[in-house]
Design a protein around this motif. Sequence first.
Motif, PDB file in Angstrom:
ATOM      1  N   ARG A   1       0.884  -0.963  -0.186  1.00 52.82           N
ATOM      2  CA  ARG A   1       0.039   0.033   0.015  1.00 52.82           C
ATOM      3  C   ARG A   1       0.864   1.307   0.005  1.00 52.82           C
ATOM      4  O   ARG A   1       1.655   1.576   0.997  1.00 52.82           O
ATOM      5  CB  ARG A   1      -0.963   0.119   1.279  1.00 52.82           C
ATOM      6  N   LYS A   2       0.707   2.054  -1.275  1.00 53.07           N
ATOM      7  CA  LYS A   2       1.801   3.145  -0.979  1.00 53.07           C
ATOM      8  C   LYS A   2       0.809   4.366  -0.997  1.00 53.07           C
ATOM      9  O   LYS A   2      -0.246   4.600  -1.933  1.00 53.07           O
ATOM     10  CB  LYS A   2       2.282   3.163  -2.597  1.00 53.07           C
ATOM     11  N   ALA A   3       0.997   5.395   0.123  1.00 49.68           N
ATOM     12  CA  ALA A   3       0.369   6.392   0.381  1.00 49.68           C
ATOM     13  C   ALA A   3       0.265   7.237  -0.950  1.00 49.68           C
ATOM     14  O   ALA A   3       1.060   7.278  -1.663  1.00 49.68           O
ATOM     15  CB  ALA A   3       0.900   7.136   1.477  1.00 49.68           C
ATOM     16  N   VAL A   4      -0.987   7.733  -1.051  1.00 49.20           N
ATOM     17  CA  VAL A   4      -1.120   8.853  -2.112  1.00 49.20           C
ATOM     18  C   VAL A   4      -0.359   9.870  -2.256  1.00 49.20           C
ATOM     19  O   VAL A   4      -0.228  10.561  -3.041  1.00 49.20           O
ATOM     20  CB  VAL A   4      -2.983   8.735  -2.418  1.00 49.20           C
ATOM     21  N   GLN A   5       0.004  10.383  -0.935  1.00 51.45           N
ATOM     22  CA  GLN A   5       0.690  11.531  -0.800  1.00 51.45           C
ATOM     23  C   GLN A   5       2.028  11.397  -1.673  1.00 51.45           C
ATOM     24  O   GLN A   5       2.717  12.374  -2.233  1.00 51.45           O
ATOM     25  CB  GLN A   5       1.030  12.008   0.469  1.00 51.45           C
ATOM     26  N   VAL A   6       2.504  10.171  -1.768  1.00 56.33           N
ATOM     27  CA  VAL A   6       3.826   9.756  -2.412  1.00 56.33           C
ATOM     28  C   VAL A   6       3.358   9.399  -3.864  1.00 56.33           C
ATOM     29  O   VAL A   6       4.329   9.975  -4.687  1.00 56.33           O
ATOM     30  CB  VAL A   6       4.532   8.647  -1.667  1.00 56.33           C
ATOM     31  N   VAL A   7       2.303   8.596  -3.947  1.00 59.34           N
ATOM     32  CA  VAL A   7       2.045   8.318  -5.459  1.00 59.34           C
ATOM     33  C   VAL A   7       1.890   9.624  -6.333  1.00 59.34           C
ATOM     34  O   VAL A   7       2.277   9.778  -7.427  1.00 59.34           O
ATOM     35  CB  VAL A   7       0.656   7.569  -5.568  1.00 59.34           C
ATOM     36  N   HIS A   8       0.999  10.449  -5.911  1.00 54.64           N
ATOM     37  CA  HIS A   8       0.769  11.994  -6.497  1.00 54.64           C
ATOM     38  C   HIS A   8       1.759  12.988  -6.129  1.00 54.64           C
ATOM     39  O   HIS A   8       1.256  14.198  -5.904  1.00 54.64           O
ATOM     40  CB  HIS A   8      -0.498  12.293  -6.339  1.00 54.64           C
TER      41      HIS A   8
ATOM     42  N   TRP B   1       4.603  17.180  -2.611  1.00 49.50           N
ATOM     43  CA  TRP B   1       3.638  16.076  -1.963  1.00 49.50           C
ATOM     44  C   TRP B   1       2.224  16.104  -2.443  1.00 49.50           C
ATOM     45  O   TRP B   1       1.793  17.407  -2.107  1.00 49.50           O
ATOM     46  CB  TRP B   1       3.937  15.832  -0.673  1.00 49.50           C
ATOM     47  N   ASP B   2       1.517  15.262  -2.725  1.00 57.65           N
ATOM     48  CA  ASP B   2       0.096  15.119  -2.866  1.00 57.65           C
ATOM     49  C   ASP B   2      -0.516  16.105  -3.560  1.00 57.65           C
ATOM     50  O   ASP B   2      -1.486  16.978  -3.593  1.00 57.65           O
ATOM     51  CB  ASP B   2      -0.572  15.448  -1.518  1.00 57.65           C
ATOM     52  N   VAL B   3       0.091  16.315  -4.734  1.00 57.53           N
ATOM     53  CA  VAL B   3      -0.283  17.410  -5.721  1.00 57.53           C
ATOM     54  C   VAL B   3      -1.609  17.478  -6.373  1.00 57.53           C
ATOM     55  O   VAL B   3      -2.173  18.490  -7.062  1.00 57.53           O
ATOM     56  CB  VAL B   3       0.746  17.836  -6.996  1.00 57.53           C
ATOM     57  N   LEU B   4      -2.273  16.141  -6.359  1.00 54.08           N
ATOM     58  CA  LEU B   4      -3.444  16.215  -6.849  1.00 54.08           C
ATOM     59  C   LEU B   4      -4.640  16.359  -5.917  1.00 54.08           C
ATOM     60  O   LEU B   4      -5.872  16.657  -6.640  1.00 54.08           O
ATOM     61  CB  LEU B   4      -3.704  14.636  -7.498  1.00 54.08           C
ATOM     62  N   ALA B   5      -4.455  16.564  -4.692  1.00 52.69           N
ATOM     63  CA  ALA B   5      -5.490  17.019  -3.759  1.00 52.69           C
ATOM     64  C   ALA B   5      -5.842  18.386  -3.939  1.00 52.69           C
ATOM     65  O   ALA B   5      -4.995  19.320  -4.453  1.00 52.69           O
ATOM     66  CB  ALA B   5      -4.969  16.779  -2.395  1.00 52.69           C
ATOM     67  N   PRO B   6      -7.258  19.031  -3.735  1.00 50.04           N
ATOM     68  CA  PRO B   6      -7.487  19.991  -4.130  1.00 50.04           C
ATOM     69  C   PRO B   6      -6.775  20.929  -2.943  1.00 50.04           C
ATOM     70  O   PRO B   6      -6.453  20.693  -1.821  1.00 50.04           O
ATOM     71  CB  PRO B   6      -9.007  20.047  -3.497  1.00 50.04           C
ATOM     72  N   GLU B   7      -6.506  22.336  -3.143  1.00 50.78           N
ATOM     73  CA  GLU B   7      -5.713  23.032  -2.305  1.00 50.78           C
ATOM     74  C   GLU B   7      -6.200  23.257  -0.871  1.00 50.78           C
ATOM     75  O   GLU B   7      -5.565  23.372   0.033  1.00 50.78           O
ATOM     76  CB  GLU B   7      -5.667  24.661  -2.930  1.00 50.78           C
ATOM     77  N   GLU B   8      -7.713  23.300  -1.024  1.00 53.92           N
ATOM     78  CA  GLU B   8      -8.179  23.247   0.474  1.00 53.92           C
ATOM     79  C   GLU B   8      -8.213  22.155   1.175  1.00 53.92           C
ATOM     80  O   GLU B   8      -8.218  22.226   2.564  1.00 53.92           O
ATOM     81  CB  GLU B   8      -9.801  23.804   0.316  1.00 53.92           C
ATOM     82  N   LYS B   9      -7.907  21.050   0.590  1.00 53.15           N
ATOM     83  CA  LYS B   9      -7.701  19.736   1.339  1.00 53.15           C
ATOM     84  C   LYS B   9      -6.194  19.439   1.426  1.00 53.15           C
ATOM     85  O   LYS B   9      -6.106  18.294   2.210  1.00 53.15           O
ATOM     86  CB  LYS B   9      -8.484  18.415   0.950  1.00 53.15           C
TER      87      LYS B   9
ATOM     88  N   PHE C   1       0.833  16.731 -15.310  1.00 52.58           N
ATOM     89  CA  PHE C   1       1.229  15.126 -15.591  1.00 52.58           C
ATOM     90  C   PHE C   1       2.487  15.011 -15.911  1.00 52.58           C
ATOM     91  O   PHE C   1       3.349  14.046 -15.510  1.00 52.58           O
ATOM     92  CB  PHE C   1       0.134  14.927 -16.375  1.00 52.58           C
ATOM     93  N   ARG C   2       3.104  15.861 -16.938  1.00 54.56           N
ATOM     94  CA  ARG C   2       4.374  15.480 -17.185  1.00 54.56           C
ATOM     95  C   ARG C   2       5.499  15.813 -16.321  1.00 54.56           C
ATOM     96  O   ARG C   2       6.128  15.072 -16.183  1.00 54.56           O
ATOM     97  CB  ARG C   2       4.645  16.564 -18.310  1.00 54.56           C
ATOM     98  N   ASP C   3       5.159  16.642 -15.354  1.00 53.36           N
ATOM     99  CA  ASP C   3       6.256  16.824 -14.232  1.00 53.36           C
ATOM    100  C   ASP C   3       6.088  15.978 -13.125  1.00 53.36           C
ATOM    101  O   ASP C   3       7.373  15.561 -12.428  1.00 53.36           O
ATOM    102  CB  ASP C   3       5.939  18.460 -13.644  1.00 53.36           C
ATOM    103  N   ILE C   4       4.837  15.300 -12.892  1.00 52.24           N
ATOM    104  CA  ILE C   4       4.586  14.207 -12.077  1.00 52.24           C
ATOM    105  C   ILE C   4       5.384  12.999 -12.279  1.00 52.24           C
ATOM    106  O   ILE C   4       6.195  12.350 -11.748  1.00 52.24           O
ATOM    107  CB  ILE C   4       3.244  13.759 -11.824  1.00 52.24           C
ATOM    108  N   ILE C   5       5.604  12.555 -13.528  1.00 55.74           N
ATOM    109  CA  ILE C   5       6.033  11.318 -13.922  1.00 55.74           C
ATOM    110  C   ILE C   5       7.451  11.475 -14.574  1.00 55.74           C
ATOM    111  O   ILE C   5       8.346  10.702 -14.797  1.00 55.74           O
ATOM    112  CB  ILE C   5       5.456  10.661 -15.276  1.00 55.74           C
ATOM    113  N   LEU C   6       7.689  12.715 -14.880  1.00 59.01           N
ATOM    114  CA  LEU C   6       9.404  12.896 -15.439  1.00 59.01           C
ATOM    115  C   LEU C   6      10.251  13.909 -14.712  1.00 59.01           C
ATOM    116  O   LEU C   6      11.253  13.755 -14.751  1.00 59.01           O
ATOM    117  CB  LEU C   6       9.293  13.594 -16.842  1.00 59.01           C
ATOM    118  N   GLY C   7       9.356  14.773 -13.764  1.00 58.08           N
ATOM    119  CA  GLY C   7      10.432  15.469 -12.859  1.00 58.08           C
ATOM    120  C   GLY C   7       9.980  17.269 -13.381  1.00 58.08           C
ATOM    121  O   GLY C   7       9.654  17.309 -14.656  1.00 58.08           O
ATOM    122  N   VAL C   8      10.170  18.102 -12.480  1.00 60.56           N
ATOM    123  CA  VAL C   8       9.825  19.405 -12.945  1.00 60.56           C
ATOM    124  C   VAL C   8      10.777  20.145 -13.979  1.00 60.56           C
ATOM    125  O   VAL C   8      10.406  21.056 -14.682  1.00 60.56           O
ATOM    126  CB  VAL C   8       9.486  20.568 -11.972  1.00 60.56           C
TER     127      VAL C   8
END
Length: 431
Positions: free
Chosen positions: A23-30, A98-106, A184-191
């Motif tokens: 189980r990989k935490a979504v904070q790290v996945v995204h 970390w957790d870049v897909l989460a809404p800003e408020e969450k 998405f490009r930056d998530i899988i390849l780096g910024v």
Amino acid sequence: MASKSIDDQIGLFSTKDVPNAFRKAVQVVHSKPMAPLSLVQRKLLNSWLKNAANTPHDSEGWWAIRIDAVCNEIGFNSNNRSYLKESSEALMRIIFTWDVLAPEEKRARWKASVLFPEVEITRYLIKYQISSQLQAHILKPEMYALIDQAVLRKYRRAASAGIYEHCIRFEKINQTPAIPWQEFRDIILGVSADKKSYKEYKSFKQKVLNPCIAEINAEGAIQIELRETKVGKTVEGVFFKVQKPKLAATSTEDVSADEAKLIGNMVLLGIMHSEAKRMLQQNPASTIEQALAYTNERRASTKAEKLENPAAYFRKALSQRWQASVDIEDAVDKVAPAVRPQKQDIPAMYKASKIDEADEYFQELDGGDQSELISMYNNQQSMKTLLLKSKPTKPSQAAFNQWLMRHLWGDPTPEQYIEFAQNLLNTRSQT
């Protein structure tokens, strides 16, 4: 060029791998790395997180893992240990958001940080610490993606691993959210990816997305399909349709609400989800309803001993076509009369037969269900030599099969031995 040649040596195994999920935490996945991650680094990262989730750290907060165990898990079949060490040390310097897909408020108010702030490498061990911001999420994630190391080790592109992890998180809802393609490009390849040749979506799609999607679909754990969102003719965002391989998907099409309820009731008894779906395909719904009713009646009975393994009892009820309203205490007595085996070890023959059935059962399960069973077995196994790993030994495989047999059907009873012996005699008399 050196790193590419090493990465190309990953995932060249022809043998069938045992599912090896964690189980990989979504904070790290995204998360978004501030520098490119090589294929080896992505696999190292997952291997260390999985090790941390399964083993305790020492008194000073260090986790340790043997280098040979890491090589086996990630499929690093090169003798270039110096490259492996360089990749390990480089992870200590890569910063993530970390957790870049989460809404800003969450989204948690985290600063960007490294995942492994301290790494030490000896002749045989890799030792590391995990960011204090993330430890609780990594060790006991509330939201996670089930990442299968046996799948990842087959990929030969770092971006394929990143896309797989992104998509597998949303497998159950069959679609990822739409996000700007640059994000998405930056998530899988780096910024730093935009400094290369991926400033234009056309180039990113042609050189990264298309070949990675082909590799993921060819491996077969999941099937993904790229979709685009546009403003006019300009691509603004991307998302993916995600599903199980077509062979698995066709077997579960057109499940009605009533059938879904039956599957859910079987799962509540402890039946694996993919097994429940197969039972529904192989038996009339009315038969399953009767076996469920009988099992639940047995569970509620105050005249019989507590039912320790409802799933095993249900399988027996289904195979024997037991129905509710039959005297439960008499059910186990409805077996064939005793027979006298002719100097044959009936218990050993029975167990061998059931072990073969258990192996067939396991091979027909979905990868996620297989991983869950392996995790259950490893958690109760006290001998390290018998733990089932990505490349099982003969003793560990045998121990797992025996455990699975007992898990599925419980410990054999004298009545079952008698019934097995009778069936064996009947079969031989007909030949």
